[in-house]
Structure formats: C-alpha cells, structure tokens
Write a protein that holds these residues in place. Structure first.
Motif, short mmCIF file in Angstrom:
data_model
loop_
_atom_site.label_atom_id
_atom_site.label_comp_id
_atom_site.label_asym_id
_atom_site.label_seq_id
_atom_site.Cartn_x
_atom_site.Cartn_y
_atom_site.Cartn_z
N ALA A 32 -11.52 -5.70 4.67
CA ALA A 32 -12.21 -6.22 5.85
C ALA A 32 -13.67 -6.55 5.55
O ALA A 32 -14.20 -7.58 5.97
CB ALA A 32 -12.12 -5.20 6.99
N VAL A 33 -14.32 -5.68 4.77
CA VAL A 33 -15.74 -5.88 4.50
C VAL A 33 -15.95 -7.16 3.68
O VAL A 33 -16.88 -7.94 3.93
CB VAL A 33 -16.32 -4.62 3.81
N GLN A 41 -15.13 -5.75 14.13
CA GLN A 41 -14.00 -5.99 13.23
C GLN A 41 -12.67 -5.91 13.96
O GLN A 41 -11.70 -6.52 13.53
CB GLN A 41 -14.04 -5.00 12.06
N SER A 42 -12.62 -5.19 15.07
CA SER A 42 -11.36 -5.10 15.82
C SER A 42 -10.92 -6.48 16.31
O SER A 42 -9.74 -6.68 16.61
CB SER A 42 -11.50 -4.13 16.99
N LEU A 65 -12.42 -0.38 12.59
CA LEU A 65 -11.11 -0.71 12.04
C LEU A 65 -10.06 0.36 12.28
O LEU A 65 -8.88 0.12 12.15
CB LEU A 65 -11.24 -0.82 10.52
N ASP A 66 -10.53 1.57 12.51
CA ASP A 66 -9.63 2.72 12.44
C ASP A 66 -9.79 3.59 13.69
O ASP A 66 -10.45 4.63 13.65
CB ASP A 66 -10.01 3.51 11.16
N ASP A 107 0.80 1.68 8.73
CA ASP A 107 0.77 2.02 10.16
C ASP A 107 -0.26 1.18 10.91
O ASP A 107 -0.56 1.46 12.06
CB ASP A 107 0.51 3.52 10.37
N GLY A 108 -0.80 0.16 10.26
CA GLY A 108 -1.66 -0.76 11.00
C GLY A 108 -2.98 -1.09 10.35
O GLY A 108 -3.16 -2.20 9.88
N PRO A 109 -3.91 -0.11 10.32
CA PRO A 109 -5.28 -0.48 9.97
C PRO A 109 -5.46 -1.18 8.62
O PRO A 109 -4.80 -0.83 7.65
CB PRO A 109 -6.03 0.85 9.94
#
Ligand code: GLU
Length: 297
Positions: free
Chosen positions: A187-188, A76-77, A45-46, A179-181
């Motif tokens: 997500a989990v 996940q991406s 993710l990061d 900033d995005g992530p």
C-alpha cells in the motif's frame, strides 16, 4: 515551485505521540525548506489494530500544531481498488504466490532465532501450496540480487551506500493477507507513487522496509524516491516509543513546547518563538541551513 512532494503517513493505531511528532515535523520542515508540497495520509489498512477516533485525533492535533497539508487527507481505506490493481499486475508477472504458513510455523522453522527478531521466510510454499492447506497470505517472490541504496546524507548511516539482499535478510514477503488487509509494504509503495512523493522522511524504525519498497517500486515501474530516516524517540527503557508500547499522546495544551521538544530531538533549536507561526518560520530556516536539508551526496 519545486517538484518536491513529501508526506507524513501515520497508522491510526493510537494518538500522535512524541515519537510520531518528530517524524511529522521532520517531513514537514523538509518539504517547506525545499518549497515543496506536504501531504497527510492516514494508513488505515488494518481495522482490528486501529483505535476508533485515532485518525480524527491525529488530524486535529496536527492542525492545532500548525501543520497545513496541501491536499485533502488521503485515507488508505479508500484505495482498495488501487492496491488490487497493483497486486494483479504482480500476479500476472508471476511475482506473487499463495502461502499457507502461519507465523508460528515460520518461527518453528528457525529455531534459535532471537525472540521478536524479523523472521526470514524460508520459502516453504514457493513451489506450491502443500496439499490440503488453505491460503493465509500472498507473498512476493524476491531474488538474491542486492538492492543498492543510500539514505540522504544526514539520514541512516550518514547516507552511506547499503546493500540489502532480500532473499537472505527478509525472504519472500507478504503483500496481501488472505483474510483481507493489504500489507503495508504494498500500500505504501502504491500510494507514494500515486501521490507523486519525491522524498520520504520518516523514523529510522522503518529503515528495514526501505529495500522491500525499492524492490516493489521497481517491479511496478514507479519512479525512485529519496529517503531520509531520522532518529526515533526512545522511551525511558530504551525501547522505541510507539503506539504499541502505549506511548502517551502529546499534549497540545502547550503546542509550542511540543514542537520545540520535537525539534530538539533533531538537534535543532530556534531562538524564542512566541507564536506557532513564528516557530514554523524559524524552524524552516534552521532546517534549510542544517545538514538535514541536503538532498544529494
Ligand atoms: N504508517 C507507517 C507507520 O505509522 C509509516 C509509513 C511510512 O512512513 O512509510 O509506522
């Protein structure tokens, strides 16, 4: 076929090491002992925190050790749209708000808190962004209603009932960075639900995330998931062995030794496997007969 679905969900911030192998092994044995399915999910993710090639190395190491996933690896991406959709649902329900606070500002608001301790978000931006400040993250509004949960009998605190008050212990937590992530917590939860996970088996270092995940699952209308947290491997200095502390990659030159060590960490041993196939057959039987396999109180 049972309806058990388990998973191992490493972040590719470093190689598979003795600690992550224990989590992988426990999740795999539990799935197989329950005639369930086992999935592998790479939590990439990061990107700035990731090590190039780590995901591929983890996947290759697991294969060499004889882990067999029941579906293609999920990255996940590739799931941004699903996180966005869940986020928008929370937003529409009025559950998230923009926050301008930096880690520094949150730490400064709590003088005297132990260094490295998890900081409770004081709610600074709950009522609106202070004038002239830019959004740094989006936070989920939590409540002071206790979240009551319990690990499976052999897990955290021997399966005793826990009460977690998110407002007091965590505060409104980040679900997305500006900033995005996407945050791990969001997500989990989205992916565990999407993959139909019935049982989360992972290291006890993630116990502190459990109540947040239960809360998010409830808000998003996802089914409950049983949890089993297994002891983490400590480095010589008593710190948790982790990729961040530079844990060395396990040596897959002797896969049997690596697997037997990981099993020993869980208090189990197998007679004397000569092949990896034998190890797995024996270990699954041992797990099935052990307290670890108990799913209900
Ligand atoms: N990706 C997380 C980690 O590597 C684990 C996620 C989970 O098992 O819930 O620490």
């Amino acid at each position: 076929m049972s309806n058990y679905v388990g998973r191992f969900a490493p972040s590719p911030t470093g190689p598979l090491h003795a600690g992550s192998l224990v989590a992988a092994l426990a999740s795999y044995l539990d799935a197989r002992a329950h005639d369930g399915r086992w999935l592998l999910r790479i939590e990439d993710l990061d990107p700035p925190r990731e090590i190039p090639g780590a995901a591929e190395a983890i996947i290759a190491d697991l294969a060499r050790l004889g882990f067999e996933a029941d579906a293609p690896v999920l990255f996940q991406s590739a799931r941004q749209g699903a996180y966005q959709e869940a986020f928008e649902r929370l937003q529409r329900a009025g559950r998230v708000y923009p926050c301008a606070c930096s880690r520094r500002e949150i730490a400064d608001s709590q003088p005297g808190s132990a260094p490295g301790a998890e900081l409770v978000y004081p709610g600074t931006c709950r009522a609106g962004l202070p004038a002239g400040r830019a959004v740094r993250s989006w936070r989920l509004r939590v409540t002071d209603e206790p979240i009551v949960w319990a690990d499976r009998p052999a897990g955290w605190d021997q399966g005793r009932t826990q009460q977690t008050v998110l407002a007091a212990e965590v505060g409104d937590f980040v679900v997305r960075r500006a900033d995005g992530p996407w945050a791990y917590q969001l997500a989990v939860v989205v992916d565990d639900a999407w993959q139909g996970i019935s049982d989360i088996v992972r290291g006890a270092d993630l116990v502190g995330s459990t109540a947040r995940q239960i809360h998010l699952r409830g808000l998003l209308g996802y089914p409950a998931i049983r949890t089993l947290h297994v002891p983490v491997v400590l480095a010589g200095d008593g710190q948790k062995l982790s990729k961040q502390t530079g844990a060395r990659a396990i040596s897959t030159a002797d896969p049997l030794a690596a697997l037997k060590n990981a099993l020993a960490h869980l208090g189990l041993s197998v007679p004397n496997p000569v092949t990896i196939g034998q190890f797995w057959r024996q270990a699954i039987m041992r797990w099935r007969d052990s307290a670890w396999a108990q799913a209900e109180q």
